[in-house]
Design an enzyme around this catalytic site. Structure first.
Site, PDB file in Angstrom:
ATOM      1  N   SER A 134       0.807  -1.225   0.000  1.00 21.11           N
ATOM      2  CA  SER A 134       0.000   0.000   0.000  1.00 21.11           C
ATOM      3  C   SER A 134       0.838   1.271   0.000  1.00 21.11           C
ATOM      4  O   SER A 134       0.319   2.342  -0.310  1.00 21.11           O
ATOM      5  CB  SER A 134      -0.928   0.009   1.220  1.00 21.11           C
ATOM      6  N   TYR A 164      15.283  -3.655  15.346  1.00 24.23           N
ATOM      7  CA  TYR A 164      15.167  -3.680  13.880  1.00 24.23           C
ATOM      8  C   TYR A 164      16.373  -4.390  13.252  1.00 24.23           C
ATOM      9  O   TYR A 164      16.218  -5.236  12.362  1.00 24.23           O
ATOM     10  CB  TYR A 164      15.053  -2.243  13.368  1.00 24.23           C
TER      11      TYR A 164
END
Ligand code: NDP
Length: 252
Positions: free
Chosen positions: A18, A159
């Site tokens: 998206s 991360y």
């Protein structure tokens, strides 16, 4: 030399299509004639805009809401795609999140959310898709890692750990799936101008650019081109690799 990528008519599944790099990948695949399905989680309107833009340009594209951390939802979505299209030729494990902070400031939830999305989500989706690729004895899997996966990064322990895991996962899957004629590779972007990197770019613009040999941030399309290459027949003889798309990023 034939410069046809061989991708026209093939079916691609991209997680996180998206926005950002996923969106650029969806658009490039569709422009090359692929039938593209993508997953999104929260931004239904953005997802619809991608579908509309691809279809307006004459391409084939469908958006599905599926949270990659939910194994059952992922399995259902993948089965739905395979029932309707017969196969998935290319999987791009692109969806990912950041929750940056120094280790002592990280909440349990910041650690879990990043590992759940960036690692467990990739396991969920790869497992659901790989069994169909195995039965076809053909497939391409491309995982989005990060420069943080092997160079670290201040305030990015969660991360960095998640992306280091993806580099290792890629190599293990390349070994496991090679005999089934499925290649598995990684693209490791540096700092790319998307919403994900906005905060860090605003906080330390000059310091970051000083570490990039090309002295500029990458664009989502720069990464999408590398993903497209690894999906194409030009990468037939490449597996288990981490391709860095980072403008020559160095830590200090
Ligand atoms: P963005 O934040 O711009 O977009 C992330 C996408 O992932 C969105 O489409 C989002 O959907 C989707 N997503 C997030 N969580 C889930 C979930 N649980 N289930 C399904 N979809 C989900 O990210 P980028 O385009 O910047 O990054 C794409 C990939 O590239 C990531 O893996 C990232 O780690 C990696 N990367 C990015 C870099 C950068 O500088 N931008 C650098 C290095 C690596 P929705 O919006 O609907 O929630």
């Amino acid at each position: 030399m034939d410069i046809d990528s061989g991708l026209a008519g093939k079916v691609a599944l991209v997680s996180g299509g998206s926005r950002g790099i996923g969106r650029a990948t969806v658009e490039l695949f569709a422009r090359d004639g692929m039938d593209v399905v993508f997953f999104y989680r929260d931004h239904a309107q953005a997802a619809q805009q991608v579908v509309d833009a691809v279809r307006a340009a004459g391409g084939r594209c469908e958006a599905m809401r599926a949270d990659i951390t939910d194994a059952a939802a992922v399995n259902d979505a993948v089965e739905h795609i395979v029932e309707r299209r017969g196969r998935i030729d290319v999987l791009v494990n692109n969806a990912g999140i950041v929750r940056d902070n120094l280790l002592g400031m990280l909440e349990d939830e910041d650690i879990r959310a990043v590992l759940d999305t960036n690692v467990v989500g990739v396991f969920n989706l790869t497992r659901a898709v790989a069994r169909h690729m195995i039965s076809k004895r053909s497939g391409r899997i491309i995982n989005l890692s990060s420069v943080a996966g092997d160079k670290g990064g201040r305030g990015q322990s969660n991360y960095a750990a998640s992306k280091g895991a993806i580099n290792a996962f890629t190599k293990a899957m390349a070994v496991e799936l090679a005999s089934r004629k499925i290649t598995v590779n990684c693209v490791a972007p540096g700092v790319i101008e998307t919403e994900m990197s906005q905060q860090v770019r605003e906080l330390a613009d000059d310091q970051i650019k000083a570490r990039i040999l090309l002295r500029r941030y990458g664009q989502a399309q720069d990464v999408a081109h590398a993903v497209w290459f690894l999906a194409s027949r030009f990468a037939d003889y490449i597996t288990g690799q981490v391709l860095h798309v980072d403008g020559g990023f160095k830590m200090e």
